[in-house]
Design an enzyme around this catalytic site. Structure first.
Site, short mmCIF file in Angstrom:
data_model
loop_
_atom_site.label_atom_id
_atom_site.label_comp_id
_atom_site.label_asym_id
_atom_site.label_seq_id
_atom_site.Cartn_x
_atom_site.Cartn_y
_atom_site.Cartn_z
N VAL A 11 8.16 -5.45 -2.35
CA VAL A 11 8.53 -6.57 -3.23
C VAL A 11 9.69 -7.35 -2.63
O VAL A 11 9.62 -8.58 -2.49
CB VAL A 11 8.90 -6.03 -4.64
CG1 VAL A 11 9.44 -7.15 -5.51
CG2 VAL A 11 7.68 -5.40 -5.29
N ASP A 30 19.45 -3.86 2.98
CA ASP A 30 18.90 -2.54 2.73
C ASP A 30 19.90 -1.53 3.28
O ASP A 30 20.56 -1.79 4.28
CB ASP A 30 17.53 -2.37 3.43
CG ASP A 30 16.70 -1.29 2.78
OD1 ASP A 30 15.67 -1.62 2.17
OD2 ASP A 30 17.12 -0.10 2.84
N ARG A 152 0.11 -8.21 -5.54
CA ARG A 152 -0.79 -7.11 -5.19
C ARG A 152 -0.64 -6.83 -3.71
O ARG A 152 -0.61 -7.79 -2.90
CB ARG A 152 -2.24 -7.50 -5.49
CG ARG A 152 -2.58 -7.53 -6.97
CD ARG A 152 -3.89 -8.26 -7.19
NE ARG A 152 -3.76 -9.65 -6.72
CZ ARG A 152 -4.81 -10.46 -6.61
NH1 ARG A 152 -6.02 -10.05 -6.88
NH2 ARG A 152 -4.62 -11.70 -6.21
N LEU A 248 -13.32 -4.69 -13.18
CA LEU A 248 -14.38 -3.89 -13.81
C LEU A 248 -15.21 -3.21 -12.72
O LEU A 248 -16.40 -3.02 -12.87
CB LEU A 248 -15.28 -4.78 -14.70
CG LEU A 248 -14.69 -5.21 -16.05
CD1 LEU A 248 -15.68 -6.10 -16.80
CD2 LEU A 248 -14.33 -3.99 -16.91
N CYS A 258 2.07 1.27 -7.99
CA CYS A 258 2.40 0.61 -9.26
C CYS A 258 1.70 1.20 -10.47
O CYS A 258 2.35 1.72 -11.37
CB CYS A 258 2.09 -0.88 -9.14
SG CYS A 258 3.18 -1.65 -7.97
C1 UDX Z 1 -1.10 -3.96 -8.94
C2 UDX Z 1 -1.20 -5.19 -9.83
O1 UDX Z 1 -2.48 -5.80 -9.63
C3 UDX Z 1 -0.10 -6.19 -9.48
O2 UDX Z 1 -0.16 -7.29 -10.37
C4 UDX Z 1 1.24 -5.48 -9.63
O3 UDX Z 1 2.30 -6.35 -9.30
C5 UDX Z 1 1.30 -4.26 -8.73
O4 UDX Z 1 0.21 -3.38 -9.04
P1 UDX Z 1 -1.76 -3.23 -6.51
O5 UDX Z 1 -1.44 -1.87 -7.04
O6 UDX Z 1 -1.17 -3.66 -5.22
O7 UDX Z 1 -1.33 -4.36 -7.61
O8 UDX Z 1 -3.34 -3.32 -6.31
P2 UDX Z 1 -4.58 -3.73 -7.22
O9 UDX Z 1 -5.41 -4.65 -6.43
O10 UDX Z 1 -4.14 -4.16 -8.57
O11 UDX Z 1 -5.38 -2.33 -7.36
C6 UDX Z 1 -4.75 -1.26 -7.98
C7 UDX Z 1 -5.69 -0.06 -7.95
O12 UDX Z 1 -6.78 -0.26 -8.84
C8 UDX Z 1 -6.31 0.23 -6.58
O13 UDX Z 1 -6.30 1.64 -6.38
C9 UDX Z 1 -7.76 -0.24 -6.72
O14 UDX Z 1 -8.64 0.52 -5.93
C10 UDX Z 1 -8.01 0.03 -8.19
N1 UDX Z 1 -9.04 -0.84 -8.76
C11 UDX Z 1 -8.80 -2.18 -8.88
C12 UDX Z 1 -10.22 -0.28 -9.24
O15 UDX Z 1 -10.43 0.93 -9.13
N2 UDX Z 1 -11.16 -1.08 -9.82
C13 UDX Z 1 -10.96 -2.41 -9.95
O16 UDX Z 1 -11.84 -3.09 -10.48
C14 UDX Z 1 -9.75 -2.99 -9.46
#
Ligand code: UDX
Length: 427
Positions: A11, A30, A152, A248, A258
């Site tokens: 971030v 840092d 993300r 979905l 996160c």
């Molecule tokens: C997430 C949020 O999207 C973001 O807004 C926040 O700031 C930080 O956390 P991130 O964790 O980087 O971002 O990835 P993201 O693309 O959201 O996917 C999170 C997890 O959900 C991944 O493990 C992904 O594999 C899983 N996922 C996502 C699913 O299993 N199915 C989906 O349909 C979407």
């Protein structure tokens, strides 16, 4: 404007470099000396597509140091972007937030906006304000702002430069105007609220996205019981604008730095305020069970796992990142090793980080070597590279053509036609 960013993780680094891209002068701090040395040489410690190029482009406006004082003194806006990892109990560990608040207070020399960028439990803003007030040497005015990020991993730059909304939790017009001025070049809608509501929005949004994923995974489990197709179900649901097709995708569940942390922190912090968030406890339970269900699926395809050679394609928690924090691959590999299986693995970016955890895995630098002589092949991360595999070649090199797909990247009909024993999620 002159900006100070404290914490150079996913971030902090993305925020600092993107603010420089908007024309600001940014100083990133840092306490890890080695990390700062690397950053001074333009070496980015994380895998984030495009970040190195953006830093090179803005290097005249970005500086790196371990000296908080130097950064804070010259900045008008200071971002707190340090880690808030989950404790073993699930609650957020905000010791670094408290430390940084004290550091800032010690060197506050005139009015500044202190921005809470890290994801923090609600009411942290009050503690930051209180800590600074208690430690500031002389009567100096300042404001705290909550400005949660929605980046993300893998698309962090795009998410920063093209946000759905800019969320500001403010307590003064002065701070609000400074922050709106800073973000004006993004031309994005502002959501202006109080600090506590902004802190809640972050946890509520992430937990809702995690809930959506666990929901479709529950639907996938039902589809398997009645022989329906969860991809069609997701499509049929997604046309409803109130639901939306995104998030979905059924699979082996969510991971990353996160969702797991934010969901458990939200459960803990709401418990503290007297609410029992049972709904989110079920979200966590379903997510954990997806990994166990996947192991059962592998056993159903392979029977005995002991002494079998299993090819794992995909180690990162999602594509386009090297991050394996809370990745499903970690639990799944652990379970397979416990059963006595031999693992060969390949991932486009996450091998180095995984090697630090699992020494006994045979890592390969391409999917075909990883698949050769294997008794089954698992897809754990939906990298585009795997979607475009030469499946004919994969079948030739495998000991037997068994694929267990945790991210539904292949078409079951086509796999059957090619002679694979193919299992996936919810289909
Ligand atoms: C997430 C949020 O999207 C973001 O807004 C926040 O700031 C930080 O956390 P991130 O964790 O980087 O971002 O990835 P993201 O693309 O959201 O996917 C999170 C997890 O959900 C991944 O493990 C992904 O594999 C899983 N996922 C996502 C699913 O299993 N199915 C989906 O349909 C979407």
């Amino acid at each position: 404007m002159k900006i100070g960013v404290i914490g150079t993780g996913y971030v902090g680094l993305t925020t600092g470099i993107c603010l420089a891209e908007l024309g600001n002068k940014v100083c990133c701090v840092d306490k890890k000396k080695r990390k700062i040395e690397d950053l001074k040489k333009g070496k980015i410690p994380i895998y984030e597509p495009g970040l190195k190029e953006l830093l090179d482009k803005n290097k005249s406006r970005v500086s790196f140091t371990t000296d908080t004082k130097k950064c804070v003194e010259s900045a008008e806006v200071i971002y707190i972007a340090v880690g808030t990892p989950a404790k073993p109990t699930g609650e957020a560990d905000i010791t670094q937030i408290e430390e940084v608040s004290r550091d800032i207070a010690g060197v506050l020399n005139d009015y500044k906006v202190i921005v809470e960028k890290s994801t923090v439990p609600v009411k942290t803003g009050e503690w930051v304000k209180r800590t600074i007030k208690l430690n500031v040497p002389q009567e100096v005015d300042f404001d705290v702002v909550s400005n949660p990020e929605f980046l993300r991993e893998g698309s962090a730059i795009d998410d920063f430069l093209h946000p759905d909304r800019i969320l500001l939790g403010v307590e003064s017009k002065r701070a609000k105007n400074i922050m709106m001025e800073l973000y004006k070049p993004l031309n994005a809608p502002f959501v202006i609220t109080d600090i506590k509501s902004a802190e809640i929005i972050k946890h509520a949004a992430n937990s809702f996205l995690a809930l959506k994923i666990s929901y479709i995974n529950a639907i996938a489990n039902i589809c398997e019981l009645v022989n329906a197709d969860v991809i069609s179900v997701a499509e049929g649901m997604g046309y409803d604008k109130r639901i939306g097709r995104q998030f979905l995708d059924a699979g082996i569940g969510y991971g990353g730095s996160c969702f797991p942390k934010d969901v458990s922190a939200f459960i803990k912090i709401t418990e503290e305020f007297g609410y029992d968030f049972e709904l989110l406890k079920i979200v966590e339970k379903i997510n954990r069970e997806q990994r166990k269900n996947f192991i059962l699926k592998i056993k159903k395809s392979l029977w005995i796992l002991k002494n079998k050679t299993i090819c794992v394609l995909g180690l990162s928690f999602k594509p386009n990142t090297d991050d394996i924090r809370e990745a499903p691959s970690i639990d799944i590999i652990e379970a397979l090793l416990k059963e006595g299986a031999k693992i060969k693995a390949y991932d486009p970016a996450a091998v180095a980080r995984t090697r630090e955890i699992f020494k006994e895995i045979d890592y390969k630098d391409n999917p075909y070597d990883a698949a050769s002589e294997s008794d089954a092949l698992l897809i754990l991360t939906e990298w585009d590279e795997f979607k475009n595999l030469d499946l004919k070649k994969i079948k030739e090199v495998m000991h037997q053509p068994i694929i267990v797909d945790g991210r539904n990247i292949f078409d079951p009909k086509k796999m059957a036609e090619m002679g694979f024993t193919y299992a996936s999620i919810g289909r």
